[in-house]
Enzyme design. Sequence first.
Site: not given
Ligand SMILES: Cc1ncc(C[n+]2csc(CCOP(=O)(O)OP(=O)(O)O)c2C)c(N)n1
Lengths: 363, 326
Positions: A258, A262, A271
């Site tokens: 990434r 985020h 971080y």
């Molecule tokens: C069930 C849930 N918990 C927390 C969140 C908040 N949140 C949004 S994206 C994220 C991280 C997701 O990481 P990843 O699966 O690696 O996907 P990326 O964002 O890196 O594409 C979090 C904690 C959410 N959207 N859904």
Amino acid sequence: MPRQEIELPYRIDYLSILDEQGKVDQDLEPDVDKDFLLKLHRGMLLGRRFDERLLQLQRQGRMGTFAPITGQEAAQIGAVAALEDSDWLVPSFREMAAEIWRGKTMENVILLYAGYNEGGAIPDGLNNLPIAIPVGTQTLHAAGIAYAMKYRQEKHVAMVFFGDGATSEGDFHEALNFAGVFQVPVVFVCQNNHWAISIPRSKQTRSKTLAQKALAYGVPGIQVDGNDVLAVYSAAREAVERARSGDGPSMIECVTYRMSVHTTADDPKRYRREEDVEGWVAKDPITRFEKYLKSRKIFTDKKIEAIEAEIKQEIKEAVERSEKKMEELGDPLLMFDHVFAELPPYLREQHEELRKELRQDST
Amino acid sequence: MAKMTMVQAINLALKQEMEKDDNVVVLGEDVGVDGGVFRVTEGLFEQFGENRVMDTPLAEAGIIGFSIGMALYGLKPVCEIQFSGFTYLGFHQLESHAARLRGRSAGRFTVPMVLRAPYGGGVRALEHHSESREAYFAHTPGLKMVIPSSPRNARALLVSAIRDPDPVVYFEPKALYRAFREEVPEDEETMELGRSRIAREGKDITLISYGAMLHETMQAASALHQKQGIEAEVIDLMTIAPLDDALFIESARKTGRVVVIHEAPRSFGPGAEVAVRLVEKSFLYLEAPIRRVTGFDLVIPLFQREKAYLPGVDRIVRAVRETLDF
Ligand SMILES: Cc1ncc(C[n+]2csc(CCOP(=O)(O)OP(=O)(O)O)c2C)c(N)n1
Ligand SMILES: [Mg+2]
């Protein structure tokens, strides 16, 4: 009664075809024509440029929060390029390039992130689900869709995207398990971009790879260089063929990064170090692919310029269309659309309540 | 016509809908070979085979999320969650997706699924096997929440739920599964969702209930009639969401006095919504405060104390008398 190793039906491979310098492994190079390669390039470049434009719109206050995709174009385009239109795409929230490749319009993307529910609209005939924000939950929908395809004896495939963080969610495991048990035509595509907001991949799981999680469910898994569009495409094509021919689900872990925030509400300086990111600049999926295309004489700098100009124009027109559309969507009463097939009496009353209030406000 | 238990009536609805429409698929834990732990799906596996009566892995989010996918593709999944107390393990799939995909896709996708689950007390069960938490679902915009009260309406409501284009949570009062029989027509019968019915006519007071508690309420009404000549009107809600307030408002305007009865905990329960609608729409007709006879705001106790927790005839009769004497 010896103690001995149990033989498991699968192992985990790592696949890389195009290296950082754009040098190709000719044994593994997929057999595709020039136009297809150009299409892959265009899909990735459009994804990148659109991302950049959205970031500007967001910074100017013309759009709300969204999840940028920069750096992950190959993981997305390589995977969906293996699908037919009749197949289904089940995205999470960081697959803009894949969604657009499949036919989602850029103006709808803008509308959605500008705060209009209508941006989630999917036209009839386009087999994409809307984005899913609760992490990992959409994996089950893809498995269920794939079951329905199999049940109806239609030779289609469902492809679902999710992140490295999602592999810690229970739904992901339940989806792999259901897909394995019912042997449905689904392809799980994990974009391991190393981060789940601030949580690094290493804190998500002790597993050496994410792909190996599939093995626990009797599903084949492979890890690929997710910044190598040819590797992603080859792995996806293999998985899609497996699914289509009735041999069940697969998982592909695309190792990528990434490069950006985020979401636009995030500050990665809290971080991670800039140096961590810089190491990945050299692995950029688009630069690498352009080198390859040039080395194969498919492509010149001049041609790239022309494509850049075309894309710029397309994006400009999409922004304009979205702005026009926003003017049509000014009526807050639209919030009552699409709750149920028919609005029940108490919702009609609430609709009326808001309608009166709005009328009073305007006089 | 045949006299049937509620279990048989629900089974009939499933069987006939499956015969009529290939898109109807049943799935859940132990619903296939075993015919369900309450035998509600008995015989379906033999008749329709494993592709349509699916024994799934033991995972509620899986069952619900998988059903959503099937429904998005145009099937009509009827999934069973073995007890309503285990729906929470997949609640997010209902709340975050089943209820919202129509809106999220601006009308392109719908989720025509039914989630069946036995709910409620009265069967001397373990913890998690007796609860009544319909309010969670009724509170969720985009979900329909249906609770039948007899074999005949259970059958008709389930047929309508299966044909409904939107997701329906259908709670089965397990205390009534085999409590009594009722004539159920062999021929197709449907019942519009979002409609309540008058279960007993009267002019002195309005009693509003649903599910298993409807029977306590009906018994209370007949006791009141026999002993004191009180004519209570009883309304059976049948659908908790979307709530039909027209009938009970009309009744309250006639009687001026209302008691709401359910076994769900009192605070923020369906009775609270009913009471507020009455206040909003028939305030000037009310001659006494609206009373709620409900479960206490506790986790339902294990079965030695369950009887004292659940609304029963005596408690309803007392509330009615106090409301009449107000
Ligand atoms: C069930 C849930 N918990 C927390 C969140 C908040 N949140 C949004 S994206 C994220 C991280 C997701 O990481 P990843 O699966 O690696 O996907 P990326 O964002 O890196 O594409 C979090 C904690 C959410 N959207 N859904
Ligand atoms: Mg991630």
